[in-house]
Design an enzyme around this catalytic site. Structure first.
Site, PDB file in Angstrom:
ATOM      1  N   LYS A 240       0.825  -1.213   0.000  1.00  0.00           N
ATOM      2  CA  LYS A 240       0.000   0.000   0.000  1.00  0.00           C
ATOM      3  C   LYS A 240       0.855   1.257   0.000  1.00  0.00           C
ATOM      4  O   LYS A 240       0.527   2.258  -0.628  1.00  0.00           O
ATOM      5  CB  LYS A 240      -0.931   0.022   1.228  1.00  0.00           C
ATOM      6  CG  LYS A 240      -1.730  -1.252   1.466  1.00  0.00           C
ATOM      7  CD  LYS A 240      -2.817  -1.487   0.440  1.00  0.00           C
ATOM      8  CE  LYS A 240      -3.762  -2.609   0.827  1.00  0.00           C
ATOM      9  NZ  LYS A 240      -3.534  -3.876   0.151  1.00  0.00           N
TER      10      LYS A 240
ATOM     11  N   GLU B 183      -5.492   4.833   7.664  1.00  0.00           N
ATOM     12  CA  GLU B 183      -5.772   5.961   6.778  1.00  0.00           C
ATOM     13  C   GLU B 183      -7.035   6.683   7.222  1.00  0.00           C
ATOM     14  O   GLU B 183      -7.840   6.162   7.983  1.00  0.00           O
ATOM     15  CB  GLU B 183      -5.817   5.525   5.298  1.00  0.00           C
ATOM     16  CG  GLU B 183      -7.049   4.771   4.872  1.00  0.00           C
ATOM     17  CD  GLU B 183      -6.957   4.316   3.402  1.00  0.00           C
ATOM     18  OE1 GLU B 183      -8.013   4.203   2.785  1.00  0.00           O
ATOM     19  OE2 GLU B 183      -5.836   4.073   2.894  1.00  0.00           O
TER      20      GLU B 183
ATOM     21  N   HIS C 128     -17.096  -4.170   5.041  1.00  0.00           N
ATOM     22  CA  HIS C 128     -16.093  -3.914   4.013  1.00  0.00           C
ATOM     23  C   HIS C 128     -16.012  -5.018   2.966  1.00  0.00           C
ATOM     24  O   HIS C 128     -15.033  -5.116   2.230  1.00  0.00           O
ATOM     25  CB  HIS C 128     -14.715  -3.691   4.635  1.00  0.00           C
ATOM     26  CG  HIS C 128     -14.742  -2.628   5.674  1.00  0.00           C
ATOM     27  ND1 HIS C 128     -14.899  -1.293   5.358  1.00  0.00           N
ATOM     28  CD2 HIS C 128     -14.710  -2.692   7.029  1.00  0.00           C
ATOM     29  CE1 HIS C 128     -14.926  -0.594   6.468  1.00  0.00           C
ATOM     30  NE2 HIS C 128     -14.827  -1.412   7.499  1.00  0.00           N
TER      31      HIS C 128
ATOM     32  N   ARG D 174      -5.328  -8.512 -10.209  1.00  0.00           N
ATOM     33  CA  ARG D 174      -5.870  -9.849 -10.499  1.00  0.00           C
ATOM     34  C   ARG D 174      -7.269  -9.686 -11.059  1.00  0.00           C
ATOM     35  O   ARG D 174      -7.786  -8.580 -11.117  1.00  0.00           O
ATOM     36  CB  ARG D 174      -5.940 -10.659  -9.211  1.00  0.00           C
ATOM     37  CG  ARG D 174      -6.716  -9.889  -8.136  1.00  0.00           C
ATOM     38  CD  ARG D 174      -7.171 -10.708  -6.978  1.00  0.00           C
ATOM     39  NE  ARG D 174      -7.567  -9.867  -5.853  1.00  0.00           N
ATOM     40  CZ  ARG D 174      -8.770  -9.345  -5.673  1.00  0.00           C
ATOM     41  NH1 ARG D 174      -9.728  -9.567  -6.564  1.00  0.00           N
ATOM     42  NH2 ARG D 174      -9.051  -8.591  -4.624  1.00  0.00           N
TER      43      ARG D 174
END
Lengths: 168, 505, 505, 168
Positions: B119, B203, B238, B295
């Protein structure tokens, strides 16, 4: 000899009676239904509507079933005359409802126990964290009461339907 | 320079393995399935030309065994390995090992996986290339104390996010400082168990954003196109549950801008093959790079249905070093597609995963309905793998037509023996906010109450009563050791009835 | 002037009834099924909101009973009747009776059915409007002697054709005068039994033509559009078996000309609703009007897949007096679609219809595969109705992609208990002439030999040996009255196994 | 005690032997196969390939089956040791093959009989027209021979598998 059942579904009661001649009475009224055994259960048709049903027993000793009707699932409890008679002599339904157990809904590992024995808990309160399918799942108390016994400890691997906690 | 692939090992299971095998069959490519002991009779194993056992049920002893999988590919004379999604699909080390073994990895270069999989480096690269990103930390959390400090700097609410993998595992939103430690511990545990990597970073949690992603396809010749967006804001914990294309709020102008940002992101990491750039969009329709999935995505079918482009076939083509057979101008979105992920979960009981044997299964059919399923009647949904057993995808002439088609398809889908998320998906398709396209990623949290699911009608309860009594009496007959003629009916499939001389009526 | 339809009676059975019910459900329209005693547990009955029994199995006592069907529609509070194809779909008297009863007939005006249903008046009208027709007689044959005379005038080979209905029933090609009487008698018998009308007429048999048809849609406001062509040349005994859209030999120019001729034909009879104009195309790509089918066709799905337009929904919209939501310019053909009609017939034994109970049925799935089926596991294929039990339809990016997809889908289709035409369809998909698009309506006659169907491999024979032995031993165990533990395995479905405490392995 | 079968498929013979320890020998060679009971029959896997099979008996008294393997149908005839022994004393397989019957492949109505008793016929020759599913179907002789007996007459309604004609 006719057969009579009292059926409990979603808090409602249905009295289903079948005479010797296979006439069906529901809540005392004659009831006419076609019945077809199909590949995925039993289909009934009445009032020109089709009901695809599938029933699975959910208890080893009580006549309790999980039934799917046109995709909607429901819990069904049966009481035949014999059971009803026995109940009238023994501890009744009302009493039974006051004690409950928390069972594991699936196999998994106990990662946390959130209550202690003797604790007063609310219905819907989280009591145990079960890790399964790589997710942590919070298991909730089905009813309010006092934690009578905790039958598992952290890191235990449990099967589906294992009794985890007794509530009284 | 191009080389034909004649034989592919599919290093996955369930619906995505079946999906890939189907594409291979249509291309005339031989398929080799691998399977764990729990999957010996699974559809992906049955559909493949060959099937090789690679270990016991737990993933880390089977589907995650890089060495065994590569050895199998060589023993089975495969040219290439398709990793699907999940498992080894975003593992740069695996991609490298595959290439080192002289095989083709059907996916991006290992370097691109690495860059975008981390990330921190991905964020840096995006910032350098002018792609907007969400504010946050640049490295993983090293201690609870440090996390508390960082979180205060970024400002609550914050999002804890596992450095490895995606799919909602190892993610937690933290709204108040006092919840941080507990959430961090839990996210780290989950990340460790799911990915073997407990690094978690922090974040800024963008409030009420939509999650919209862009599909890209890149060939080895340097051509990169985007295939429009997927709206993925309907999520639970999520985890995406309903996806669609196009998004109700993306117009041609915004699509072009997001598409360009996605192509830029892919070019930044020298991407080749199919990939997805995920964005958050806020109330002003400003978008932020979230991450790149290097992917094939679970939700790729909605893009296939509106573009007519088979993404798996394109992945194979690109892996053969062949150029894409179209340019950006050839790509048009026609109609509207919606996907519902069908999971073995009890919707009324906090979506608890359910396990068991699938007693009956008859997916919805007909015009515009696609069912990508990984199970058959008799399959066992076990604790070892993801609870998603199928993806129901529909195509309609427009968004409302697609919504109505999805309702019909959900109503038509027959599955017994496990609890499923079908009633929940049905709820979403009926909800006014969903119909209006007026929702953000908190849709489920804000709008869904299990109590709102439709109750059975009285007639349905009567049918349930009859079914339970019938099952009960069969059971009693059987227990009493009486003729099992009665026992059989309804629990045996028709062939048993036929052999006993009767029809099904 | 438009009126919303809230409730439709579907006067049909099998796959087309299911197809129509699905469209209604997607439009929020209540559906009422009718059924014969033989169909009490059929899918169309189960899927409908309501189901009304209308008579015993034979069609003339149930699905052809106009009075009972109209009475049922009124009793069940329907606004409209959809006739599907076959049965009462092209019966002008029925269409009139439906209107007279105050209900909407979802199909063309009775006058259009009448004009186009009578081959003679249709021919006259087409000639008058400049649409080319095949040479032939203008009235039905009245005696064998007259037939012999007429046939000599038209010139052998000739085609005997029932005045009523279509679908190959009551049709015979006669190549030599000495075969005429026998063929005439047989065609008349078949026509009488299928349509209750033994009128047969004679036309020139165009040698080696292709059968290509144009789909039209017309609204009550006078707008008529065409939706491109369907190639229907793969036929057996004048019965279509494989259809596709577009045709390999039709280019944009020819499509436009045929489309215009089709629109002219529809306008000539003041057509409203969906209809099909069938043409023969000869070696010079000159086309001749053959007949108009004033109803939905069996093969309508291939047009739906390439245009994205739901024909049944459009039929309902037009029946509501609403205008079509598109013009000719909006219609584009995208990709390629192929349909295989799956019938219960023994391909190796001269396509003899097979009957029996469907023991297992799992249609093919996945991207671009559509199965319109009228059966379920446990359904009985009886002698009373058509042997077609499902239509397998695929969409591919281009013709070859569609062919490969159809092969994959045919291989994936599981059905046990009846013989099916799947091996035949597989043969067509492999044949070089089919792949090249180089075929005429005699394709099957010229190219198909049952001996060419693939033989089982040695390993498949070994598997068959094991399966037979296993079945045999179970049988013997059962006959000997031994524990039926063995008996159950493999003939019971998984839930029985679960109840007995075991899994399926 | 081991069990031995001779299996006839498409004119080929397979000798299948199962020892007491459940070891399988095919044509004398050890044979290793996995076996799974699935929803639609039995699946075998050997040489890493899967074979989905489904077997239905086709005769009431003979061990004859119709088996579908990966979508391909075939007729399978079994002979166990007992049957083989009995055959060696009685009328053998070869003799049996010389007489044949024409059976109706489906229910329907006889619309025409195209042969007469005593007539010499060829294999594949049309002998009867059967109307079913609204189509006229020509039924063919399975083998050459002499029409020994015609068991039906025109306009008869027949069931599936009714013997229509004996050929000797």
């Amino acid at each position: 000899m006719s057969v009579v059942y009292t059926v409990y579904i979603n808090g409602r009661e249905y009295r289903v009676e079948r005479s010797e001649e296979d006439t069906l009475l529901i809540n005392g009224k004659p009831f006419d239904a076609e019945r077809y055994v199909v590949n995925d259960g039993v289909m009934y048709r009445f009032n020109r509507k089709s009901y695809a049903t599938y029933a699975v027993p959910t208890s080893d000793d009580e006549p309790q079933y999980h039934v799917t009707v046109n995709g909607k699932g429901m819990s069904v409890e049966l009481e035949d005359e014999k059971t009803a008679l026995m109940k009238s002599f023994q501890i009744g339904k009302a009493t039974q409802l006051q004690s409950a157990t928390v069972r594991s809904p699936m196999p998994g590992k106990i990662t946390r126990i959130m209550v202690t024995e003797g604790e007063l808990i609310e219905a819907g309160q989280g009591v145990i964290i079960l890790e399964a399918m790589k997710m942590e799942n919070e298991i909730k108390a089905p009813s309010a009461g006092i934690v009578k016994a905790i039958r598992v400890k952290e890191a235990d691997a449990v099967e589906k339907n294992t009794v985890l906690i007794d509530i009284s | 320079m191009s080389q034909s692939i004649r034989s592919i090992l599919v290093a996955n299971r369930g619906e995505i393995a079946v999906r890939i095998i189907r594409a291979c069959k249509e291309l005339g490519i031989r398929t080799v399935a691998v399977y764990s002991e729990a999957d010996a009779a699974s559809p992906h194993v049955r559909y493949a030309d060959e099937a090789w056992l690679i270990g016991p049920a737990p993933s880390n002893q089977s589907y995650l065994r890089q060495d065994v999988i590569i050895d199998t590919a060589r023993s089975a004379n495969c040219d290439a390995i398709h990793p699907g999604y999940g498992f080894l699909s975003e593992n740069a080390g695996f991609a490298r090992a595959v290439e080192k073994a002289g095989l083709i990895f059907i996916g991006p270069p290992a370097s691109a996986i690495e860059t975008m999989g981390d990330k921190t480096s991905a964020r840096k690269l995006m910032i350098a290339r002018g792609v907007p990103v969400v504010p946050g930390t640049e490295s993983a959390v090293t201690s609870p104390e440090e996390a508390e400090k960082t979180a205060l700097e970024v400002g609550y609410p914050i999002l804890l996010k596992a450095a490895a993998g995606g799919g909602g595992k190892g993610m937690r939103v933290v709204e108040r400082p006092e919840d941080l430690r507990k959430a961090l511990e839990s996210a780290q545990n989950e990340a460790r168990s799911a990915f073997g990597d407990d690094r978690v970073y922090i974040e800024k949690f963008v409030v009420k954003p939509r999650h919209i992603e862009i599909q890209v396809l890149a060939d080895a010749q340097g051509s990169i196109v985007h295939l429009g967006e997927r709206e993925c804001s309907i999520q639970r914990r999520h985890q995406k549950v309903v996806e669609e294309s196009p998004s109700a709020i993306v117009d041609a102008e915004l699509r072009a801008r997001m598409g360009q940002a996605a192509v830029d992101a892919a070019r930044a990491c020298s991407y080749v093959n199919a990939g997805t750039i995920e964005f958050l969009i806020d109330e002003n329709r400003d978008f932020y790079f979230l991450e790149m999935n290097t992917r094939l995505q679970v939700e790729h079918p909605v893009t296939e249905l509106v573009t007519g482009i088979d993404l798996v076939k394109m992945q194979i083509l690109v892996a053969e070093q062949k150029p894409l057979p179209f340019t950006q101008d050839d790509i048009r979105l026609q109609g509207h597609a919606i996907e519902c992920r069908l999971c073995a979960e009890d919707v009324r009981n906090n979506f608890l995963p359910d396990t068991g044997i699938v007693m009956a299964c008859r997916p919805a059919q007909g015009f515009g309905v696609r069912d990508d399923s990984g199970i058959l009647e008799g399959s066992e949904i076990s604790i070892h793998y993801d609870p998603m057993f199928a993806k129901l995808v529909v195509w309609g002439m427009d968004r409302m037509d697609a919504i109505r088609k999805m309702r019909r398809a959900l109503d038509e889908y027959v599955i017994h023996g496990i609890e499923t998320t079908i009633p929940f998906c049905r709820f979403v398709m009926e909800h006014p906010k969903f119909i209006d396209g007026d929702f953000q990623i908190d849709f489920v949290q804000v709008h869904f109450r299990p109590e709102d699911l439709p109750e059975p009608t009285e007639d349905e309860e009567i049918a349930a009563a009859l079914a339970a009594i019938e099952q009960h009496e069969r059971w009693e007959l059987s227990a009493a050791g009486k003729s099992n003629g009665g026992l059989q009916i309804g629990r045996c499939s028709p062939w048993a009835l036929r052999n006993r001389g009767g029809g099904s009526r």
